[in-house]
Motif scaffolding. Structure first.
Motif, short mmCIF file in Angstrom:
data_model
loop_
_atom_site.label_atom_id
_atom_site.label_comp_id
_atom_site.label_asym_id
_atom_site.label_seq_id
_atom_site.Cartn_x
_atom_site.Cartn_y
_atom_site.Cartn_z
N VAL A 285 7.18 5.53 1.36
CA VAL A 285 8.60 5.20 1.47
C VAL A 285 9.44 6.19 0.68
CG1 VAL A 285 10.35 3.42 1.08
CG2 VAL A 285 8.05 2.77 1.83
N SER A 286 10.49 6.70 1.32
CA SER A 286 11.39 7.66 0.71
C SER A 286 12.29 7.00 -0.33
CB SER A 286 12.25 8.31 1.80
OG SER A 286 13.26 9.13 1.24
N ASN A 287 12.71 7.78 -1.32
CA ASN A 287 13.72 7.32 -2.28
C ASN A 287 15.13 7.56 -1.79
OD1 ASN A 287 12.35 6.08 -4.34
ND2 ASN A 287 12.62 7.71 -5.85
N ASP A 288 15.28 8.42 -0.79
CA ASP A 288 16.61 8.69 -0.26
C ASP A 288 17.11 7.44 0.46
OD1 ASP A 288 18.35 9.56 2.26
OD2 ASP A 288 18.57 11.12 0.73
N TYR A 294 15.26 3.85 7.55
CA TYR A 294 14.39 4.05 8.72
C TYR A 294 12.95 3.68 8.41
CZ TYR A 294 18.38 6.46 10.80
OH TYR A 294 19.62 6.76 11.30
N ASP A 295 12.52 4.02 7.18
CA ASP A 295 11.17 3.63 6.77
C ASP A 295 11.01 2.11 6.80
OD1 ASP A 295 10.75 6.33 6.28
OD2 ASP A 295 10.98 6.15 4.10
N ILE A 312 1.04 -1.51 4.73
CA ILE A 312 1.22 -1.32 3.30
C ILE A 312 2.32 -0.29 3.08
CG2 ILE A 312 0.16 -0.50 1.15
CD1 ILE A 312 -0.94 -3.18 2.05
N GLU A 313 3.24 -0.59 2.18
CA GLU A 313 4.25 0.39 1.79
C GLU A 313 3.96 0.87 0.37
OE1 GLU A 313 8.31 -1.62 1.35
OE2 GLU A 313 7.19 -3.10 2.53
N PRO A 318 10.14 -0.71 -4.86
CA PRO A 318 9.50 -1.81 -4.14
C PRO A 318 10.45 -2.96 -3.86
CG PRO A 318 8.81 -1.77 -6.44
CD PRO A 318 9.57 -0.51 -6.21
N ARG A 319 10.21 -3.61 -2.73
CA ARG A 319 11.01 -4.77 -2.33
C ARG A 319 10.27 -6.05 -2.75
NH1 ARG A 319 12.06 -3.95 3.96
NH2 ARG A 319 9.84 -3.39 3.95
N ASP A 320 10.96 -6.95 -3.42
CA ASP A 320 10.34 -8.18 -3.90
C ASP A 320 9.71 -8.97 -2.76
OD1 ASP A 320 11.05 -7.57 -6.48
OD2 ASP A 320 12.86 -8.83 -6.47
N ALA A 321 10.39 -8.98 -1.61
CA ALA A 321 9.92 -9.79 -0.49
C ALA A 321 8.61 -9.26 0.10
CB ALA A 321 10.99 -9.85 0.60
N ALA A 322 8.31 -8.00 -0.18
CA ALA A 322 7.10 -7.39 0.38
C ALA A 322 6.07 -7.07 -0.70
CB ALA A 322 7.47 -6.12 1.14
N ALA A 323 6.15 -7.73 -1.85
CA ALA A 323 5.33 -7.36 -3.01
C ALA A 323 3.84 -7.41 -2.71
CB ALA A 323 5.67 -8.28 -4.18
N ALA A 324 3.39 -8.37 -1.92
CA ALA A 324 1.96 -8.52 -1.67
C ALA A 324 1.38 -7.36 -0.87
CB ALA A 324 1.69 -9.83 -0.93
N ASP A 325 2.24 -6.65 -0.15
CA ASP A 325 1.80 -5.52 0.68
C ASP A 325 2.43 -4.22 0.23
OD1 ASP A 325 0.07 -6.81 2.60
OD2 ASP A 325 1.86 -7.83 3.32
N THR A 326 2.67 -4.12 -1.07
CA THR A 326 3.30 -2.92 -1.63
C THR A 326 2.49 -2.38 -2.79
OG1 THR A 326 5.53 -3.70 -1.05
CG2 THR A 326 5.38 -1.99 -2.73
N LEU A 327 2.29 -1.06 -2.77
CA LEU A 327 1.76 -0.36 -3.93
C LEU A 327 2.96 0.25 -4.62
CD1 LEU A 327 -1.36 1.96 -3.99
CD2 LEU A 327 0.63 2.32 -5.46
N ALA A 328 3.33 -0.33 -5.75
CA ALA A 328 4.55 0.08 -6.45
C ALA A 328 4.28 1.24 -7.39
CB ALA A 328 5.13 -1.09 -7.22
N VAL A 329 5.14 2.26 -7.33
CA VAL A 329 5.08 3.41 -8.23
C VAL A 329 6.22 3.25 -9.22
CG1 VAL A 329 5.30 5.92 -8.39
CG2 VAL A 329 4.04 4.89 -6.47
#
Length: 386
Positions: A285-288, A294-295, A312-313, A318-329
């Motif tokens: 996922v882009s930071n822009d 779009y991502d 997986i994103e 990271p989005r709170d609503a998608a936390a279970a399927d997110t690898l947060a940097v």
């Protein structure tokens, strides 16, 4: 004294499973990025004197070149460098230059050929240098390599400079990991002054270390699922990274996983048919804020479709609503996308490594039959017709 675990495994376990070198080389990346930054800093004046007259010339051209993983360094960096340097910047693999040199080399345009090579012994690497020398009126060579004894590091041309990275970056494993990340960082540091790029190696290294230290539970779960199809998607600079991620997974699983890469927008235009109920989709996922919309749209669409096994994103926001399927940097929420390349690729490397182990493959030498090799073999080079 017991050795510390590497990527969650004791060293004896890794050694017994033919995985020790790959694990070490993935895990060493934060330290190697710092070492690479320090090395390039000592050469700053010399590098500036060599590349400055070319990268500051709007009529000149910079070509970033290599084969396989080394080519993807250029694909990650070229869009950004083309915007930041006065010269035109393109990423052209050596494999393209060698087979169709007149299509990619302009005889009259001043050229800086930036050649990447972990070993520097790939036959196309030297061939690309020789073709540029024979076809282009004025060509300068910046060699970025990890091997002091490689042929590329000793290229016999007059207008050349070699950027030799720390010895540990000359990966022993089959797959390029720390060599990829450090050659990519060295090139960015060499061509874009710290005053422009922000000099944020500490933040990049810390974020990469955080991924290595905290992402293992999620990546283990994904690897143990042994998805037989994996898609990597990324926009802008991150599309080049998606391509590298697919190669790393294919290499380390010895071709057991079918892979696909694209941009999130491009994926809808046909490649989306690749997705089945056994497919893992990973989106860088882009930071822009504009690009990120779009991502997220594509991620949310895939989840609504319910066709993929999992989506997986990997995200610095990271989005709170998608936390279970997110690898947060963590720590790079305000960073430019170029700074995300290193923590994002570490996640892809670890997943490929764990997936390899889950399938009973030896990551250090995933293809013992020798059909593919650490340094490519079997290339027949042909003289260029007059």
């Amino acid at each position: 004294m017991t050795s510390p675990d590497i990527l969650g495994f004791p060293e004896p376990t890794l050694e017994a499973n033919g995985a020790l070198w790959t694990a070490r080389e993935i895990a060493q990346q934060p330290d190697m990025l710092q070492a690479t930054n320090a090395l390039v800093a000592t050469m700053a004046d010399q590098l500036r004197a060599f590349v400055g007259p070319l990268i500051d010339d709007p009529s000149a051209r910079v070509v970033l070149t290599g084969a396989g993983t080394s080519a993807y360094i250029g694909q990650c960096l070229a869009p950004l460098l083309d915007r930041q340097l006065a010269a035109r910047v393109d990423a052209v693999p050596t494999t393209d230059i060698v087979c169709a040199p007149r299509l990619y080399l302009d005889p009259t345009q001043r050229l800086l050929l930036v050649s990447f090579g972990r070993s520097g012994n790939s036959p196309e690497s030297l061939a690309a240098v020789e073709l540029a020398e024979s076809l282009v009126d004025e060509v300068h060579h910046l060699v970025v390599t990890c091997n002091p004894t490689g042929a590329l590091a000793r290229v016999p041309v007059a207008r050349s400079m070699t950027l030799l990275l720390p010895e540990q970056t000359h990966d022993t494993s089959f797959a390029m990991t720390s060599s990829f990340s450090c050659m990519m960082y060295a090139t960015l540091a060499a061509l874009v002054p710290a005053s422009v790029r922000g000099g944020r190696v500490d933040a990049i290294a810390a974020a990469t270390a955080q991924v290595i230290d905290t992402a293992l539970p999620l990546l283990h779960t994904l690897a143990e699922a042994r998805h037989d199809r994996v898609v990597y998607l990324g926009s802008g600079l991150l599309q080049g990274l998606a391509r590298e991620a697919t190669l790393k997974l294919g290499e380390l699983t010895n071709g057991a996983v079918v892979t696909c890469y694209d941009s999130p927008l491009g994926f809808r235009h046909g490649p989306k048919t690749f997705v089945t109920d056994s497919t893992l989709v990973v989106v860088f996922v882009s930071n822009d804020p504009h690009t990120r919309r779009y991502d997220h749209d594509l991620i949310d669409e895939l989840r609504r479709d319910g066709c993929a096994a999992r989506v997986i994103e990997i995200s610095a926001q990271p989005r709170d609503a998608a936390a279970a399927d997110t690898l947060a940097v963590r720590g790079l929420q305000d960073a430019h996308d170029v700074e995300l390349l290193w923590p994002y690729v570490a996640a892809a490397q670890i997943y490929a490594f764990l997936h390899s182990l889950a399938r009973g493959v030896t990551p250090d030498n995933p293809n013992p039959a020798g059909i593919v090799n650490r340094v490519v073999q079997g290339v027949q080079l042909y003289a260029l017709d007059a």
